[in-house]
Enzyme design. Structure first.
Site, PDB file in Angstrom:
ATOM      1  N   THR A  33       0.817  -1.359  -0.074  1.00  0.00           N
ATOM      2  CA  THR A  33      -0.092   0.121   0.047  1.00  0.00           C
ATOM      3  C   THR A  33       0.858   1.241  -0.033  1.00  0.00           C
ATOM      4  OG1 THR A  33      -1.712  -1.228   1.242  1.00  0.00           O
ATOM      5  CG2 THR A  33      -1.650   1.321   1.245  1.00  0.00           C
ATOM      6  N   GLY A  59       3.181  -2.981   8.979  1.00  0.00           N
ATOM      7  CA  GLY A  59       3.543  -3.322  10.375  1.00  0.00           C
ATOM      8  C   GLY A  59       5.184  -3.528  10.645  1.00  0.00           C
ATOM      9  N   GLU A  78      -5.676  -5.426   4.741  1.00  0.00           N
ATOM     10  CA  GLU A  78      -5.766  -6.675   3.725  1.00  0.00           C
ATOM     11  C   GLU A  78      -6.972  -6.825   2.692  1.00  0.00           C
ATOM     12  OE1 GLU A  78      -2.058  -6.984   4.767  1.00  0.00           O
ATOM     13  OE2 GLU A  78      -2.983  -8.245   2.913  1.00  0.00           O
TER      14      GLU A  78
END
Lengths: 192, 472
Positions: B148, B187, B430
């Site tokens: 992303t 993350g 996701e």
């Protein structure tokens, strides 16, 4: 086809809703494209209905999978456990039928009288499952260290734990917080 | 133990242990889980003691979660070393230990296990696996997965980051041409990882070949300083997941060796010739795997929420149902049963569906590797909609559980607000749920168009039955 207030009947109902929504989306797409709209614009125009169709399809799958797989599993369960599992499957199906009543009324042959019976059955199921509620969640066997909850620990010492946690607040570390002298007292005494 | 809970347990009509074995997938699985929990509890004070996270600053929270993550993942590493060949074991570890995370706010190592490792295993060739896999498995290197971008989400063809091949040095030049091309959200990327799988538009011989994956070293393995040309940092406070250390990254003409492109499927030869993947769809396997893990995660989060709300509702007494009676357990009120018992049913339903999705994934994944793509569309549509519905329902039922606990459920110490923050986050990461349901709808419309031209795949078979003449 006739509506049935059983789990199988509800699953069938959701399958019909899904099929009708998909079919309706395709009809809408086709008519918009035929009237000169581009495929992409037509898709965007009806996208709320497309999302709804996707969701209905998934609801049909979730309920039928729960029903079918649990029915198979229940054959090797003890009778008391199988009975509770059967109640849970039915509760789930009835809950979603009542939640998606608009869809069922629009696309299936469910009647007002069927809905009244479904609501009554829902309340009856809640009553039946109630005595086993704690047992059902105990079965997940989540240890307190992972649950990390003052309200949910196995021993149920809710109020003691809430107070223990409150005492961990840094604001309880001293009897008078320094902000009293710095801000509150001058303000209260009109010195600010 | 609270007297009301003792009474509740005494009147239960079934054997709770029998149900526990069923939920775990058998007696042996329960023992394996207990074994993992025993390992965790051997570090009880280090993992669960100390100041509660909510009283720490953002920075202290991260540092504390890192301290705990190192302890937890040392244990995980030991467990995994004994079972590292089996995908089911790997998924169980993820779902059992990782999602039942010790932190209410997630873990900075999560992406390493959930995304970096599965994507690397499914896209790296043998040489690359030889070079990095062992190091990744034992956490000598820690990775994230950066797809992303600040200005680009689910639509990966719109990604702007470029990887341009330079045959003179046999390197790729990674570049972020605009602010919107900065990778955003991965993350662990903020301060934790030293490697990252980066998705970028591949250019060779002046031609764009679409998005591909590259393994990129982000920080020095010794000093942990960001490498030259790399701008990396943390994205700041979020609604929840604040220990996950989500980050951003930008590349200023960063050079990486040709062999850092993950080349199990498509390749760039030394002279810059692009060799297309025999089947570009094979990369979907890892994506579907991640969504399967999310469905299992949703079940775990919801199981926590219903456990809290149910036990609380048995202990909490409020109001008199009839005059002169003592205050009743709130679980006796039908409005309370409506909130809680349906959430319990929802949790069981999702558990069965997670298992079905896992079985379907395994069957179809095997078929894919044998070159049979027939059910790929169905698997993708199924994973999309089950991810969407399981996360939506988990979030909705968790909120109902919070409401069922009144003001006490609003306390962070109840763990209901953090659990809600985790479940609602999963509705967007996701694959945003709306987009996923649209992808399911695309598959359904395609199926509907072909309904008369042959047999349908199992999960849409019902469309034929209920559309038969005279049925409805």
């Amino acid at each position: 086809y006739k509506w049935e207030n059983s789990v199988e009947g509800i699953i069938r109902g959701f399958q019909i809703v899904s099929m009708r929504k998909i079919s309706s989306c395709l009809d809408l797409m086709t008519s918009k494209v035929m009237s000169g709209m581009s495929q992409a614009d037509a898709w965007n125009t009806i996208s709320i209905q497309l999302v709804s169709a996707g969701e209905s399809h998934c609801r049909a799958i979730v309920i039928s999978t729960f029903h079918e797989d649990m029915s198979k599993a229940m054959k090797s369960m003890s009778a008391p456990l199988a009975e509770v599992m059967g109640q849970l499957v039915e509760l789930y199906a009835v809950y979603w039928a009542l939640e998606r009543l608009g869809d069922l009324l629009e696309y299936t042959s469910i009647s007002g009288a069927d809905v009244v019976k479904l609501r009554s059955r829902y309340e009856e199921l809640l009553r039946k499952i109630r005595p086993n509620a704690v047992g059902l969640v105990d079965a997940f066997d989540i240890i307190d260290e992972l649950l990390q909850s003052s309200l949910g620990a196995y021993d149920g010492r809710v109020y003691e734990r809430l107070m223990e946690e409150a005492l961990k607040s840094p604001l309880n570390a001293e009897p008078v917080n320094q902000s009293f002298h710095k801000y509150l007292k001058p303000f209260m005494q009109g010195k600010l | 133990v609270n007297k009301d809970l003792i009474k509740e347990r005494a009147k239960c009509t079934f054997n709770v242990t029998e149900l526990t074995y069923f939920l775990d997938g058998g007696k042996e699985k329960t023992f394996e889980r207990k074994e993992r929990e025993r390992a965790l509890l051997s570090k009880r004070e280090e993992l669960f003691g100390g100041t509660p996270d909510e009283y720490l600053s953002h920075k202290e929270k991260y540092e504390n979660s890192m301290r705990k993550a190192v302890i937890l993942f040392s244990l995980l590493r030991k467990i995994q070393e004994a079972n590292n060949t089996d995908l089911t074991n790997y998924r169980n570890l993820l779902s059992g230990v990782l999602s039942a995370s010790i932190s209410q706010d997630g873990s900075p190592f999560g992406l390493h296990y959930i995304m970096f490792m599965p994507v690397f295993m499914s896209q790296a060739d043998e040489e690359q696996q030889k070079k990095w896999l062992h190091r990744a498995l034992n956490c000598s290197i820690i990775g994230s997965y950066a797809q992303t971008e600040l200005g680009h989400g689910t639509f990966i063809r719109g990604l702007e980051t470029t990887a341009t091949y330079d045959p003179s040095t046999q390197e790729f030049v990674l570049h972020s041409p605009t602010l919107t091309s900065y990778k955003w959200w991965p993350g662990g990327l903020g301060n934790t990882v030293n490697y990252c799988i980066v998705i970028a538009q591949l250019y060779s011989k002046g031609e764009c070949h679409g998005v591909h994956s590259f393994i990129v070293q982000v920080r020095d393995e010794d000093t942990h300083m960001p490498l030259p040309g790399i701008k990396v940092g943390e994205i700041g406070v979020k609604m929840g997941l604040n220990a996950v250390n989500n980050g951003f990254i930008g590349f200023d003409n960063v050079r990486i060796p040709r062999t850092n492109m993950l080349m199990k499927h498509a390749k760039i030869l030394e002279d810059g010739t692009y060799v297309k993947s025999k089947n570009s769809k094979l990369i979907y396997g890892a994506m579907v795997f991640v969504r399967v893990v999310i469905v299992f995660d949703s079940v775990n989060y919801l199981a926590k929420a219903i456990t809290v709300a149910t036990r609380y509702s048995a202990v909490r007494r409020q109001s008199q149902l009839k005059e002169g009676e003592p205050e009743r357990q709130i679980l006796d009120y039908v409005t309370q049963q409506d909130k809680i018992l349906t959430a319990i049913a929802g949790c069981f339903a999702m558990k069965m569906n997670a298992r079905m999705l896992w079985d379907t994934f395994n069957v179809i994944n095997d078929q894919l590797h044998q070159g049979n793509m027939e059910r790929l569309g169905e698997l993708h549509a199924l994973a999309c909609c089950l991810k969407a519905i399981s996360t939506t329902d988990s979030s909705m039922f968790t909120e109902r559980c919070r409401l069922a606990c009144g003001g006490h459920g609003y306390m962070v110490s109840s763990n209901l607000p953090p659990t809600y923050a985790l479940t609602t986050a999963s509705c967007t990461y996701e694959g945003d749920n709306t987009v996923l349901l649209l992808q399911t709808a695309r598959f359904l419309l395609k199926t509907w168009r072909q309904i008369d031209s042959g047999p349908l795949t199992p999960t849409v078979q019902y469309l034929k039955t209920v559309s038969a003449p005279g049925f409805s």
